[in-house]
Design a protein around this motif. Structure first.
Motif, mmCIF file in Angstrom:
data_model
loop_
_atom_site.group_PDB
_atom_site.id
_atom_site.type_symbol
_atom_site.label_atom_id
_atom_site.label_comp_id
_atom_site.label_asym_id
_atom_site.label_seq_id
_atom_site.Cartn_x
_atom_site.Cartn_y
_atom_site.Cartn_z
ATOM 1 N N PHE A 21 0.820 -1.204 0.000
ATOM 2 C CA PHE A 21 0.000 0.000 0.000
ATOM 3 C C PHE A 21 0.857 1.257 0.000
ATOM 4 O O PHE A 21 1.797 1.395 0.774
ATOM 5 C CB PHE A 21 -0.927 -0.008 1.215
ATOM 6 N N SER A 22 0.529 2.182 -0.905
ATOM 7 C CA SER A 22 1.289 3.423 -1.034
ATOM 8 C C SER A 22 0.578 4.550 -0.310
ATOM 9 O O SER A 22 -0.622 4.754 -0.474
ATOM 10 C CB SER A 22 1.436 3.779 -2.524
ATOM 11 N N ALA A 23 1.355 5.298 0.476
ATOM 12 C CA ALA A 23 0.764 6.335 1.320
ATOM 13 C C ALA A 23 0.143 7.458 0.505
ATOM 14 O O ALA A 23 -0.739 8.166 0.991
ATOM 15 C CB ALA A 23 1.825 6.890 2.266
ATOM 16 N N ASP A 24 0.590 7.666 -0.742
ATOM 17 C CA ASP A 24 0.048 8.759 -1.531
ATOM 18 C C ASP A 24 -1.119 8.328 -2.417
ATOM 19 O O ASP A 24 -1.585 9.091 -3.265
ATOM 20 C CB ASP A 24 1.149 9.402 -2.384
ATOM 21 N N LEU A 25 -1.615 7.109 -2.236
ATOM 22 C CA LEU A 25 -2.783 6.617 -2.957
ATOM 23 C C LEU A 25 -3.893 6.289 -1.969
ATOM 24 O O LEU A 25 -3.636 6.064 -0.789
ATOM 25 C CB LEU A 25 -2.419 5.363 -3.763
ATOM 26 N N PRO A 26 -5.138 6.248 -2.437
ATOM 27 C CA PRO A 26 -6.249 5.899 -1.536
ATOM 28 C C PRO A 26 -6.052 4.525 -0.906
ATOM 29 O O PRO A 26 -5.509 3.616 -1.534
ATOM 30 C CB PRO A 26 -7.469 5.914 -2.469
ATOM 31 N N ASP A 27 -6.504 4.382 0.316
ATOM 32 C CA ASP A 27 -6.443 3.108 1.035
ATOM 33 C C ASP A 27 -7.852 2.524 1.077
ATOM 34 O O ASP A 27 -8.756 3.095 1.687
ATOM 35 C CB ASP A 27 -5.917 3.341 2.450
ATOM 36 N N LEU A 28 -8.054 1.385 0.422
ATOM 37 C CA LEU A 28 -9.370 0.761 0.364
ATOM 38 C C LEU A 28 -9.615 -0.210 1.515
ATOM 39 O O LEU A 28 -10.604 -0.942 1.514
ATOM 40 C CB LEU A 28 -9.560 0.060 -0.979
ATOM 41 N N GLU A 64 -0.860 -5.519 -8.931
ATOM 42 C CA GLU A 64 -0.077 -4.387 -8.439
ATOM 43 C C GLU A 64 -0.989 -3.241 -8.000
ATOM 44 O O GLU A 64 -0.737 -2.576 -6.987
ATOM 45 C CB GLU A 64 0.894 -3.918 -9.519
ATOM 46 N N ILE A 65 -2.061 -3.009 -8.749
ATOM 47 C CA ILE A 65 -3.030 -1.990 -8.360
ATOM 48 C C ILE A 65 -3.633 -2.328 -6.997
ATOM 49 O O ILE A 65 -3.793 -1.464 -6.123
ATOM 50 C CB ILE A 65 -4.128 -1.864 -9.435
ATOM 51 N N ALA A 66 -3.973 -3.613 -6.802
ATOM 52 C CA ALA A 66 -4.554 -4.042 -5.530
ATOM 53 C C ALA A 66 -3.588 -3.821 -4.368
ATOM 54 O O ALA A 66 -3.991 -3.390 -3.280
ATOM 55 C CB ALA A 66 -4.961 -5.505 -5.608
ATOM 56 N N LYS A 67 -2.310 -4.117 -4.592
ATOM 57 C CA LYS A 67 -1.308 -3.895 -3.536
ATOM 58 C C LYS A 67 -1.251 -2.419 -3.154
ATOM 59 O O LYS A 67 -1.211 -2.061 -1.975
ATOM 60 C CB LYS A 67 0.067 -4.361 -4.003
ATOM 61 N N LEU A 232 -14.809 2.786 -7.234
ATOM 62 C CA LEU A 232 -13.468 2.255 -7.488
ATOM 63 C C LEU A 232 -12.756 2.990 -8.622
ATOM 64 O O LEU A 232 -11.532 2.884 -8.758
ATOM 65 C CB LEU A 232 -13.549 0.773 -7.841
ATOM 66 N N VAL A 233 -13.492 3.723 -9.452
ATOM 67 C CA VAL A 233 -12.893 4.330 -10.639
ATOM 68 C C VAL A 233 -11.786 5.314 -10.266
ATOM 69 O O VAL A 233 -10.680 5.263 -10.815
ATOM 70 C CB VAL A 233 -13.958 5.030 -11.504
ATOM 71 N N VAL A 234 -12.062 6.210 -9.341
ATOM 72 C CA VAL A 234 -11.088 7.249 -8.987
ATOM 73 C C VAL A 234 -9.809 6.642 -8.398
ATOM 74 O O VAL A 234 -8.702 6.980 -8.839
ATOM 75 C CB VAL A 234 -11.710 8.284 -8.032
ATOM 76 N N PRO A 235 -9.895 5.734 -7.408
ATOM 77 C CA PRO A 235 -8.649 5.158 -6.896
ATOM 78 C C PRO A 235 -7.894 4.324 -7.925
ATOM 79 O O PRO A 235 -6.655 4.357 -7.968
ATOM 80 C CB PRO A 235 -9.103 4.314 -5.702
ATOM 81 N N VAL A 236 -8.602 3.562 -8.755
ATOM 82 C CA VAL A 236 -7.905 2.775 -9.775
ATOM 83 C C VAL A 236 -7.213 3.699 -10.774
ATOM 84 O O VAL A 236 -6.076 3.442 -11.194
ATOM 85 C CB VAL A 236 -8.882 1.814 -10.484
ATOM 86 N N ASN A 237 -7.852 4.801 -11.143
ATOM 87 C CA ASN A 237 -7.203 5.761 -12.034
ATOM 88 C C ASN A 237 -5.936 6.342 -11.398
ATOM 89 O O ASN A 237 -4.922 6.553 -12.081
ATOM 90 C CB ASN A 237 -8.158 6.896 -12.395
ATOM 91 N N ALA A 238 -5.996 6.598 -10.102
ATOM 92 C CA ALA A 238 -4.811 7.105 -9.407
ATOM 93 C C ALA A 238 -3.685 6.086 -9.451
ATOM 94 O O ALA A 238 -2.506 6.434 -9.658
ATOM 95 C CB ALA A 238 -5.166 7.463 -7.965
#
Length: 264
Positions: A21-28, A64-67, A232-238
């Motif tokens: 999980f990356s701190a600068d991306l949304p956390d699901l 990788e997106i899921a991680k 989910l669209v916005v976080p996946v786009n990020a």
């Protein structure tokens, strides 16, 4: 699903580093997301004939997106002709199978930002000498093209190669992309339109029995699909933007389009 020529020159030799999980991306929050695919579109997604494992570019990208977004994936399988409607109905939360971003499809599902661009090309048998491009194929009245109904190759065959008649008997319909390629190898059809993502893989694994001819017939962008209004669209786009920026997608391109040879 369709044929085009991959522009993969200059791919970097970056190594995929472990990335949670990356701190600068949304956390699901570790929730489970159901992702559906067809497993019939190498090298994006397919079943490895050696291991029986479902693998491919899209699997690596989605994992990788899921991680990076901190969610778990439950993979399921469906046919192409059921894919868009089943995601639209909310049966699955994400769909991936080399789906071209099209305005008419946007009426049923939401798309991610593009994760890949490709062009449609002509896949033929390695010894084909009767035609060498779209015009000469159209003039070959006995020439047959194999396609899945409702796909970009189908519509390209109808409107860019043949006469605009969707009932043209020169188009032979098949349930899966793999079936069209098998029909081509068997001599039941003479042409399959596919994008470079599939075409380059099949040619590389064919030991000369398949080749690509002619010029590109169009450019398409691929995107993941979601039920309309999905959060989910916005976080996946990020995540897609991050994977493009840090070279991960380039590394996947090298792995699946340059290094990997199916059947070896």
């Amino acid at each position: 699903m369709f044929i085009r020529r991959a522009v993969l020159a200059g791919l970097s030799l970056l190594v995929l580093a472990p990335f949670s999980f990356s701190a600068d991306l949304p956390d699901l929050g570790g929730k489970t997301v159901v992702v559906v695919t067809e497993n019939a579109y190498p090298p994006l997604q397919f079943v490895d004939p050696k291991s029986g494992e479902a693998i491919g570019w899209e699997y690596d990208a989605m994992n990788e997106i899921a991680k990076r977004l901190n969610f778990k994936i439950e993979y399921q399988n469906t046919s192409w002709d059921a894919m868009i409607q089943s995601v639209s109905d909310g049966q699955y939360q994400i769909g991936m199978t080399g789906i071209t971003i099209k305005d008419d499809r946007k009426e049923k599902v939401d798309f991610s930002d593009p994760y890949m661009r490709s062009q449609q090309l002509m896949l033929v048998r390695g010894d084909e000498a009767r035609f060498s491009d779209a015009k000469s194929f159209a003039a070959l009245e006995s020439g047959l093209v194999g396609a899945q109904p409702g796909t970009s190759p189908f519509y390209t065959a109808v409107y860019e190669i043949l006469d605009g008649n969707e009932q043209n008997p020169r188009i032979k319909l098949f349930e899966t992309f793999g079936a069209t390629v098998q029909a081509l190898k068997a001599g039941d059809v003479d042409l399959v339109l596919t994008d470079s993502t599939a075409g380059e893989g099949y040619v590389a694994a064919s030991n000369g029995s398949l080749k690509i001819v002619g010029e590109p017939l169009g450019t398409e962008d691929f995107g993941f699909i979601f039920p309309k209004g999905s959060d989910l669209v916005v976080p996946v786009n990020a995540a897609i933007a991050a994977l493009k920026a840090d070279g991960t997608f380039e590394t996947l391109n090298k792995k699946w389009f340059l290094d990997y040879k199916m059947g070896e």
